[in-house]
Design an enzyme around this catalytic site. Structure first.
Site, short mmCIF file in Angstrom:
data_model
loop_
_atom_site.label_atom_id
_atom_site.label_comp_id
_atom_site.label_asym_id
_atom_site.label_seq_id
_atom_site.Cartn_x
_atom_site.Cartn_y
_atom_site.Cartn_z
N ARG A 163 48.79 52.32 12.85
CA ARG A 163 48.67 51.18 14.38
C ARG A 163 47.35 51.46 15.02
O ARG A 163 47.13 52.99 15.35
CB ARG A 163 49.52 51.07 14.72
CG ARG A 163 49.81 49.44 14.35
CD ARG A 163 51.04 49.30 15.06
NE ARG A 163 51.02 49.98 16.41
CZ ARG A 163 52.68 48.90 17.29
NH1 ARG A 163 53.51 48.92 16.25
NH2 ARG A 163 52.50 49.24 18.43
N LYS A 197 62.16 49.88 17.41
CA LYS A 197 63.48 48.95 17.16
C LYS A 197 62.80 48.84 15.84
O LYS A 197 63.94 47.54 15.64
CB LYS A 197 62.10 48.22 18.40
CG LYS A 197 62.08 49.02 19.95
CD LYS A 197 61.80 47.24 20.98
CE LYS A 197 60.56 47.79 21.15
NZ LYS A 197 59.55 49.59 21.14
N ARG A 251 59.66 41.51 27.41
CA ARG A 251 58.44 42.91 28.46
C ARG A 251 59.01 42.57 29.96
O ARG A 251 58.45 43.96 31.11
CB ARG A 251 57.98 43.47 27.95
CG ARG A 251 57.98 44.15 26.11
CD ARG A 251 56.68 44.30 25.89
NE ARG A 251 57.24 44.28 24.31
CZ ARG A 251 56.75 45.84 23.73
NH1 ARG A 251 56.30 46.78 24.09
NH2 ARG A 251 56.98 45.81 22.54
N ARG A 303 50.66 53.19 27.22
CA ARG A 303 52.50 52.30 26.31
C ARG A 303 53.13 52.36 26.98
O ARG A 303 54.31 51.36 27.85
CB ARG A 303 52.58 51.89 25.49
CG ARG A 303 51.06 51.79 24.38
CD ARG A 303 51.03 51.96 23.19
NE ARG A 303 52.45 51.33 22.54
CZ ARG A 303 52.32 52.36 20.33
NH1 ARG A 303 51.77 53.08 20.01
NH2 ARG A 303 52.97 51.74 20.19
N ARG A 333 53.65 58.01 12.82
CA ARG A 333 53.86 56.59 11.96
C ARG A 333 53.08 55.96 11.06
O ARG A 333 52.03 56.19 11.41
CB ARG A 333 53.95 55.81 12.71
CG ARG A 333 54.44 54.16 12.59
CD ARG A 333 55.01 52.80 13.03
NE ARG A 333 54.33 53.19 14.83
CZ ARG A 333 54.31 52.46 15.53
NH1 ARG A 333 55.68 51.14 15.79
NH2 ARG A 333 54.41 52.99 16.64
P1 AP5 Z 1 59.69 51.64 15.15
O1 AP5 Z 1 60.50 51.33 14.63
O2 AP5 Z 1 58.14 51.69 14.43
O3 AP5 Z 1 59.45 51.82 16.66
P2 AP5 Z 1 59.39 50.60 17.66
O4 AP5 Z 1 59.78 50.76 18.60
O5 AP5 Z 1 59.05 49.40 16.87
O6 AP5 Z 1 58.09 51.05 17.73
P3 AP5 Z 1 56.37 50.43 18.40
O7 AP5 Z 1 55.58 51.37 18.67
O8 AP5 Z 1 55.98 48.85 17.21
O9 AP5 Z 1 56.65 49.21 19.66
P4 AP5 Z 1 56.12 49.51 20.76
O10 AP5 Z 1 56.74 48.25 21.98
O11 AP5 Z 1 55.42 50.38 21.46
O12 AP5 Z 1 54.90 48.38 20.09
P5 AP5 Z 1 55.00 46.55 19.92
O13 AP5 Z 1 54.26 46.34 18.59
O14 AP5 Z 1 56.39 45.62 20.11
O15 AP5 Z 1 59.55 53.23 14.99
C1 AP5 Z 1 58.71 54.19 15.54
C2 AP5 Z 1 57.98 56.05 13.96
O16 AP5 Z 1 59.54 56.44 14.51
C3 AP5 Z 1 58.35 55.20 12.16
O17 AP5 Z 1 57.47 55.93 12.08
C4 AP5 Z 1 59.59 54.97 11.83
O18 AP5 Z 1 59.50 55.44 10.60
C5 AP5 Z 1 60.04 56.68 12.89
N1 AP5 Z 1 61.38 56.42 13.74
C6 AP5 Z 1 62.03 55.37 13.78
N2 AP5 Z 1 63.48 55.33 13.96
C7 AP5 Z 1 63.60 56.98 13.43
C8 AP5 Z 1 64.66 57.79 13.76
N3 AP5 Z 1 65.68 57.16 13.98
N4 AP5 Z 1 64.41 59.12 13.80
C9 AP5 Z 1 63.45 59.40 13.69
N5 AP5 Z 1 61.97 59.05 13.48
C10 AP5 Z 1 62.58 57.06 13.90
O19 AP5 Z 1 53.82 45.67 21.09
C11 AP5 Z 1 52.06 46.68 21.02
C12 AP5 Z 1 51.69 46.28 21.93
O20 AP5 Z 1 51.22 44.41 22.35
C13 AP5 Z 1 51.63 45.91 23.25
O21 AP5 Z 1 51.57 47.58 23.96
C14 AP5 Z 1 51.70 45.58 24.19
O22 AP5 Z 1 50.59 45.58 23.92
C15 AP5 Z 1 52.22 43.82 23.08
N6 AP5 Z 1 53.14 42.97 23.22
C16 AP5 Z 1 53.88 43.61 22.56
N7 AP5 Z 1 55.06 43.01 22.85
C17 AP5 Z 1 54.52 41.99 24.71
C18 AP5 Z 1 54.74 41.08 25.13
N8 AP5 Z 1 56.05 41.07 25.33
N9 AP5 Z 1 54.36 40.80 25.79
C19 AP5 Z 1 52.96 41.12 26.01
N10 AP5 Z 1 52.47 41.85 25.78
C20 AP5 Z 1 53.44 42.72 24.36
#
Ligand code: AP5
Length: 222
Positions: A158, A18, A94, A169, A129
């Site tokens: 992270r 994402k 979410r 997760r 990552r």
């Molecule tokens: P990356 O682009 O970083 O992936 P991402 O989908 O953004 O991953 P996140 O881990 O940030 O998502 P998440 O939903 O778990 O975490 P969030 O911060 O939102 O890519 C990942 C890796 O793959 C990178 O190294 C990249 O280089 C590589 N990559 C990307 N595309 C690729 C490709 N095509 N091919 C190969 N490699 C590739 O949430 C964290 C926490 O916050 C949650 O667990 C929760 O506790 C809380 N939280 C967040 N939102 C909410 C909400 N709405 N409500 C309640 N709690 C919430």
């Protein structure tokens, strides 16, 4: 006949890409990127009471209570740049209650992008990552390695990016994704996220271009 700014939600499992796609989308479309996870991590860094509470949930791979996340997302959506340039909401909503809350304040996306990635790939992406604290760029040791030694030396990881944490997760994601999808069924587009980041972007780019063309055609016929 002015075009309304685009309103986009991007969703997908942890590490489905994402954030990576949001960087490419904002570069081309100029939308304001609003990432729930980034807002939460900034809140934790600020040392606030909400940040402390959020941290307890994030460390367990659970969703942070709605009142904390929704307040932050809502505030960001209401700022003038999001209203003028359009927005790209990442990691929100979410769960169903979040989707309902968003609808209640009148925020309806034009398109809901769902990135679909196989579980084995997700784990590999998470553990490899790395983040650049200076530029905010997302790297991967294998798939998107840093360009210079200098960048490589300052990369951070992270704390929820371990194999064990990503399983938790993912569980949370699976428990909630269907109910959120049900709210946006008619505007959902599923993207195969297993491909390279360029290929994934090209699928998204096509979907957004098509959407804009359709809207222009409707405007033109009015
Ligand atoms: P990356 O682009 O970083 O992936 P991402 O989908 O953004 O991953 P996140 O881990 O940030 O998502 P998440 O939903 O778990 O975490 P969030 O911060 O939102 O890519 C990942 C890796 O793959 C990178 O190294 C990249 O280089 C590589 N990559 C990307 N595309 C690729 C490709 N095509 N091919 C190969 N490699 C590739 O949430 C964290 C926490 O916050 C949650 O667990 C929760 O506790 C809380 N939280 C967040 N939102 C909410 C909400 N709405 N409500 C309640 N709690 C919430």
């Amino acid at each position: 006949n002015k075009q309304e700014p685009l309103k986009v939600i991007i969703s997908g499992a942890p590490a489905s890409g994402k954030g990576t796609q949001c960087q490419l989308i904002t570069q081309k479309y100029g939308l304001v990127h609003i990432a729930a996870g980034d807002l939460l991590r900034a809140e934790i860094s600020s040392g606030s009471a909400n940040g402390k509470r959020a941290k307890e949930y994030m460390e367990k791979g659970q969703l942070v209570p709605k009142e904390i996340v929704f307040m932050m997302v809502k505030e960001r959506l209401l700022q003038s740049d999001s209203q003028e340039n359009g927005w790209l909401l990442d990691g929100f909503p979410r769960r169903l209650s979040q989707a309902t809350a968003l609808k209640e304040i009148g925020f309806q996306p034009d398109i809901f992008i769902l990135l679909e990635v196989a579980e084995d790939n997700l784990v590999e992406r998470v553990v490899g990552r790395r983040l650049d604290p200076v530029t905010g760029r997302i790297y991967h040791l294998k798939y998107s390695p840093p360009e210079t030694e200098e960048i490589a030396a300052r990369l951070t990881q992270r704390c929820d990016d371990t194999e064990e944490m990503v399983k938790l997760r993912l569980q949370t994601h699976h428990q909630n994704v269907e109910s959120v999808l049900s709210m946006y069924e008619d505007i959902t587009i599923k993207i195969n996220g297993n491909a390279s980041k360029e290929d994934v972007f090209s699928q998204i780019d096509t979907a957004l271009t098509t959407l804009i063309e359709q809207r222009n055609a409707t405007l033109g016929s009015m």
